[in-house]
Motif scaffolding. Structure first.
Motif, PDB file in Angstrom:
ATOM      1  N   SER B 147      -3.953  65.824 -26.931  1.00 32.53           N
ATOM      2  CA  SER B 147      -3.367  64.908 -28.143  1.00 32.53           C
ATOM      3  C   SER B 147      -2.461  65.877 -28.866  1.00 32.53           C
ATOM      4  N   ASP B 148      -2.296  66.985 -28.783  1.00 28.18           N
ATOM      5  CA  ASP B 148      -1.296  67.903 -29.492  1.00 28.18           C
ATOM      6  C   ASP B 148      -0.103  67.900 -28.672  1.00 28.18           C
ATOM      7  N   GLN B 149      -0.112  67.243 -27.450  1.00 30.35           N
ATOM      8  CA  GLN B 149       0.903  67.335 -26.533  1.00 30.35           C
ATOM      9  C   GLN B 149       1.117  68.917 -25.913  1.00 30.35           C
ATOM     10  N   ILE B 150       0.142  69.449 -25.922  1.00 30.83           N
ATOM     11  CA  ILE B 150      -0.016  70.973 -25.232  1.00 30.83           C
ATOM     12  C   ILE B 150      -0.534  70.567 -23.800  1.00 30.83           C
ATOM     13  N   ARG B 151       0.061  71.109 -22.936  1.00 33.85           N
ATOM     14  CA  ARG B 151      -0.570  70.918 -21.605  1.00 33.85           C
ATOM     15  C   ARG B 151      -1.236  72.340 -21.018  1.00 33.85           C
ATOM     16  N   ALA B 152      -2.085  72.543 -20.169  1.00 32.96           N
ATOM     17  CA  ALA B 152      -2.738  73.695 -19.986  1.00 32.96           C
ATOM     18  C   ALA B 152      -3.150  73.620 -18.321  1.00 32.96           C
ATOM     19  N   HIS B 153      -2.828  74.565 -17.584  1.00 35.35           N
ATOM     20  CA  HIS B 153      -3.148  74.576 -15.989  1.00 35.35           C
ATOM     21  C   HIS B 153      -3.565  76.033 -15.818  1.00 35.35           C
ATOM     22  N   ALA B 154      -4.280  76.221 -14.849  1.00 38.10           N
ATOM     23  CA  ALA B 154      -4.712  77.305 -13.996  1.00 38.10           C
ATOM     24  C   ALA B 154      -3.834  77.614 -12.767  1.00 38.10           C
ATOM     25  N   VAL B 155      -3.287  78.423 -12.269  1.00 35.71           N
ATOM     26  CA  VAL B 155      -2.630  78.898 -11.185  1.00 35.71           C
ATOM     27  C   VAL B 155      -3.533  80.044 -10.294  1.00 35.71           C
ATOM     28  N   THR B 156      -3.866  79.727  -9.037  1.00 36.36           N
ATOM     29  CA  THR B 156      -4.913  80.635  -8.497  1.00 36.36           C
ATOM     30  C   THR B 156      -3.943  81.314  -7.344  1.00 36.36           C
ATOM     31  N   LEU B 157      -4.174  82.612  -7.527  1.00 31.49           N
ATOM     32  CA  LEU B 157      -3.057  83.612  -6.489  1.00 31.49           C
ATOM     33  C   LEU B 157      -4.051  84.371  -5.707  1.00 31.49           C
ATOM     34  N   HIS B 158      -3.446  84.715  -4.664  1.00 35.37           N
ATOM     35  CA  HIS B 158      -3.938  85.729  -3.772  1.00 35.37           C
ATOM     36  C   HIS B 158      -4.311  86.896  -4.274  1.00 35.37           C
ATOM     37  N   PRO B 159      -5.517  87.484  -3.668  1.00 37.76           N
ATOM     38  CA  PRO B 159      -6.076  88.461  -4.319  1.00 37.76           C
ATOM     39  C   PRO B 159      -5.082  89.749  -4.569  1.00 37.76           C
ATOM     40  N   SER B 160      -4.049  89.885  -3.460  1.00 39.48           N
ATOM     41  CA  SER B 160      -3.290  91.030  -3.312  1.00 39.48           C
ATOM     42  C   SER B 160      -2.441  91.223  -4.540  1.00 39.48           C
ATOM     43  N   LEU B 161      -2.285  90.077  -5.628  1.00 33.65           N
ATOM     44  CA  LEU B 161      -1.438  90.323  -6.520  1.00 33.65           C
ATOM     45  C   LEU B 161      -2.425  91.010  -7.590  1.00 33.65           C
ATOM     46  N   PHE B 162      -3.502  91.066  -7.393  1.00 37.10           N
ATOM     47  CA  PHE B 162      -4.422  91.687  -8.478  1.00 37.10           C
ATOM     48  C   PHE B 162      -5.220  92.966  -8.028  1.00 37.10           C
ATOM     49  N   LEU B 163      -5.351  93.001  -6.739  1.00 37.56           N
ATOM     50  CA  LEU B 163      -6.090  94.322  -6.157  1.00 37.56           C
ATOM     51  C   LEU B 163      -5.514  95.138  -5.345  1.00 37.56           C
ATOM     52  N   ALA B 164      -5.757  96.428  -5.151  1.00 38.56           N
ATOM     53  CA  ALA B 164      -5.139  97.371  -4.360  1.00 38.56           C
ATOM     54  C   ALA B 164      -5.444  96.703  -2.922  1.00 38.56           C
ATOM     55  N   SER B 165      -4.308  97.109  -1.997  1.00 32.55           N
ATOM     56  CA  SER B 165      -4.400  96.456  -0.805  1.00 32.55           C
ATOM     57  C   SER B 165      -5.662  96.618  -0.160  1.00 32.55           C
ATOM     58  N   GLU B 166      -6.305  97.717  -0.075  1.00 29.47           N
ATOM     59  CA  GLU B 166      -7.496  97.706   0.993  1.00 29.47           C
ATOM     60  C   GLU B 166      -8.734  96.915   0.238  1.00 29.47           C
ATOM     61  N   HIS B 167      -8.846  96.813  -0.940  1.00 24.46           N
ATOM     62  CA  HIS B 167      -9.663  95.886  -1.837  1.00 24.46           C
ATOM     63  C   HIS B 167      -9.284  94.463  -1.315  1.00 24.46           C
ATOM     64  N   ALA B 168      -7.993  94.115  -1.548  1.00 26.73           N
ATOM     65  CA  ALA B 168      -7.602  92.766  -1.510  1.00 26.73           C
ATOM     66  C   ALA B 168      -8.012  92.281   0.169  1.00 26.73           C
ATOM     67  N   GLU B 169      -7.446  93.147   0.826  1.00 29.46           N
ATOM     68  CA  GLU B 169      -7.522  92.785   2.513  1.00 29.46           C
ATOM     69  C   GLU B 169      -9.284  92.795   2.758  1.00 29.46           C
ATOM     70  N   ALA B 170     -10.174  93.620   2.274  1.00 29.78           N
ATOM     71  CA  ALA B 170     -11.604  93.286   2.408  1.00 29.78           C
ATOM     72  C   ALA B 170     -11.974  91.929   1.705  1.00 29.78           C
ATOM     73  N   ALA B 171     -11.406  91.538   0.473  1.00 29.72           N
ATOM     74  CA  ALA B 171     -11.866  90.465  -0.103  1.00 29.72           C
ATOM     75  C   ALA B 171     -11.429  88.936   0.761  1.00 29.72           C
ATOM     76  N   VAL B 172     -10.161  89.158   1.286  1.00 29.60           N
ATOM     77  CA  VAL B 172      -9.683  88.037   2.039  1.00 29.60           C
ATOM     78  C   VAL B 172     -10.381  88.080   3.459  1.00 29.60           C
ATOM     79  N   GLU B 173     -10.769  89.138   4.181  1.00 29.94           N
ATOM     80  CA  GLU B 173     -11.684  89.263   5.452  1.00 29.94           C
ATOM     81  C   GLU B 173     -12.979  88.529   5.228  1.00 29.94           C
ATOM     82  N   ALA B 174     -13.627  88.936   3.922  1.00 27.93           N
ATOM     83  CA  ALA B 174     -14.807  88.369   3.964  1.00 27.93           C
ATOM     84  C   ALA B 174     -14.722  86.863   3.529  1.00 27.93           C
ATOM     85  N   THR B 175     -13.921  86.542   3.250  1.00 25.15           N
ATOM     86  CA  THR B 175     -13.798  84.949   2.605  1.00 25.15           C
ATOM     87  C   THR B 175     -13.032  83.822   3.272  1.00 25.15           C
ATOM     88  N   ALA B 176     -12.123  84.427   3.947  1.00 28.18           N
ATOM     89  CA  ALA B 176     -11.067  83.259   4.364  1.00 28.18           C
ATOM     90  C   ALA B 176     -11.029  83.237   5.956  1.00 28.18           C
TER      91      ALA B 176
END
Lengths: 264, 222
Positions: B147-176
């Motif tokens: 109602s204040d004409q403010i919009r809000a969104h979430a953008v979900t990104l690949h774990p590799s943008l947040f985690l060290a490569s070995e941790h990201a690889e483990a997270a992806v391997e266990a879930t994807a």
């Protein structure tokens, strides 16, 4: 067995011999779940911050012929949570079912910018810190059975809330915790799930008092046409998740709201 | 008119996005426990500030404690707070402080979250909790700020943008179960372009409360 106990345990005493701890079990959904778990045969630790509602809730279970004990527990304090778990193990010989239901007051409805500053951290602490503390304290016992952890979240924790934005946020946090703990503890045989209920409780009554149109809107979008009953409608969901019937279910959020939220 | 953009968060993806987003971009990387209700006002009032209003706030504040895997039973309460509770509260405080400024400009808030929140990840329980909380915070902001004409969104990104490569690889391997459908992950420039579009009132004024997954089609969340 009372009529309510029969309703709360539609599959009989499927939890006979098991031990459960339920936080925030002095009233509302927590009390309903505690009663249902007890009616299904579990010995229940009613863990609440205040004896004024915790002891009567435990007594009501005992009066129905079931087993329950009250333990004072502030779920945001690690020492309290550990002591409550220790009490469950000492009294009843172990812990099979940990249910974290306690919730902090959300304050007056309104946008995030209007929430009283001092009401933010208590909501985070009671939802996320306490989920961590309950998980950490119970794991050593749950893995021995193996048992199950159940967190109480909310449909608002999926779809968000205009009027209770902090509440919705911390309830969503618990869903993330459930999914990751399910992955972490699955190899141990420990299952982790969430229940997202809508039920008539003292908290719901307070929310309706602050926002009188809330109940009408909630019921209007609910195919089953009514608010849930904490013992008869929500309690059996916890019984099911704790039972062998749910042995292949983990990491899930069961929405028990009469069909009001269908967005999953 | 040049868009004034505030990016909150240190390291990636905040730093990478700050370099690619359009407009007058200021990136700040506070400690989570330093963020209070006056944090945003303080940035705008500071001498030499580079922004005098806000059209877009991009929130991606993830402390190192959130990004470092640890089993729950080995975590202390202090570490849990640093990994989950403090940054969650910081996001809420940023939103509270940004509201007035975004309302003045009919602006947009975007929270960037790692996929581990939606998919779950062993040994990243605090990060997953934080991510899911932030994703739904965006929905709540969208509901209450519309109602204040403010919009809000979430953008979900690949774990590799947040985690060290070995941790990201483990997270992806266990879930994807699947590799990225596009056979690659989106570039930071492509992610920034989507966020730019979400903040563009000419094209996305009718869009709020969205939860976009930009992982190249790896997970395809429902």
């Amino acid at each position: 067995m009372t009529e309510m106990a029969t309703v709360a345990a539609p599959w009989g005493r499927v939890l006979e011999g098991q031990v459960a701890m339920v936080t925030g079990a002095g009233q509302g959904v927590g009390a309903g779940i505690a009663a249902a778990l007890a009616a299904a045969g579990a010995a229940v630790v009613v863990a609440t911050r205040r004896a004024a509602n915790g002891e009567p809730a435990a007594e009501a279970i005992r009066a129905a012929g079931q087993t329950a004990v009250f333990v004072r527990c502030d779920v945001t304090e690690a020492v309290d949570v550990q002591a409550a778990v220790n009490e469950a193990v000492q009294r009843f010989g172990g812990l099979d079912i940990m249910v974290h239901n306690a919730v902090a007051p959300a304050g007056r409805p309104g946008g995030v910018q209007y929430t009283r500053s001092d009401m933010i951290r208590p909501q985070i602490a009671t939802a996320t810190t306490a989920s961590f503390l309950c998980a950490r304290a119970s794991l050593v016992h749950l893995r021995q059975r193996p048992g199950t952890l159940i967190l109480l979240t909310s449909p608002a924790g999926v779809e968000g809330s205009a009027n209770l934005p902090i509440y919705a946020t911390v309830k969503a946090t618990q869903r993330g915790i459930v999914k990751s703990l399910a992955r972490e503890w699955g190899p141990l045989g420990v299952r982790v799930n969430a229940i997202a209920p809508v039920a008539r409780t003292p908290a719901m009554d307070a929310a309706v008092a602050a926002n009188p149109s809330l109940e009408t809107r909630l019921v209007a979008r609910t195919p089953l046409g009514r608010l849930g009953d904490a013992t008869a409608d929500i309690g059996p969901v916890a019984v099911f998740l704790a039972s062998a019937g749910a042995r292949y279910i983990t990491g899930q959020t069961i929405v028990a709201d009469g069909g009001g939220f269908l967005g999953l | 008119m040049t868009r004034d953009v505030l990016v909150v968060g240190g390291g990636d993806p905040a730093a990478a996005l700050a370099s690619e987003l359009s407009g007058n971009v200021v990136q700040v990387a506070p400690e989570a426990e330093e963020v209070d209700d006056g944090f945003v006002d303080g940035l705008l009032r500071a001498d030499g500030t580079e922004v005098d209003g806000l059209d877009l706030v991009v929130h991606a504040l993830y402390p190192q404690q959130s990004r470092t895997p640890a089993p729950v039973e080995e975590m202390t309460a202090d570490r849990w707070a640093a990994a989950c509770d403090d940054p969650l509260e910081a996001a809420i405080r940023v939103a509270r402080g940004a509201h007035r400024h975004l309302a003045d400009r009919h602006g947009t808030m975007v929270v960037c979250v790692p996929l581990v929140g939606a998919a779950g990840a062993a040994n990243l329980v605090a990060l997953a909790g934080l991510a899911e909380g932030l994703r739904v915070l965006a929905r709540s902001l969208a509901r209450s700020w519309g109602s204040d004409q403010i919009r809000a969104h979430a953008v979900t990104l690949h774990p590799s943008l947040f985690l060290a490569s070995e941790h990201a690889e483990a997270a992806v391997e266990a879930t994807a179960l699947h590799d990225p459908a596009l056979v690659r992950l989106p570039s930071v420039a492509e992610i920034a372009a989507v966020i730019d579009a979400l903040a563009d009132g000419r094209t996305t004024a009718g869009l709020t409360g969205a939860s976009l997954v930009m992982d190249g089609g790896t997970w395809m969340a429902g």
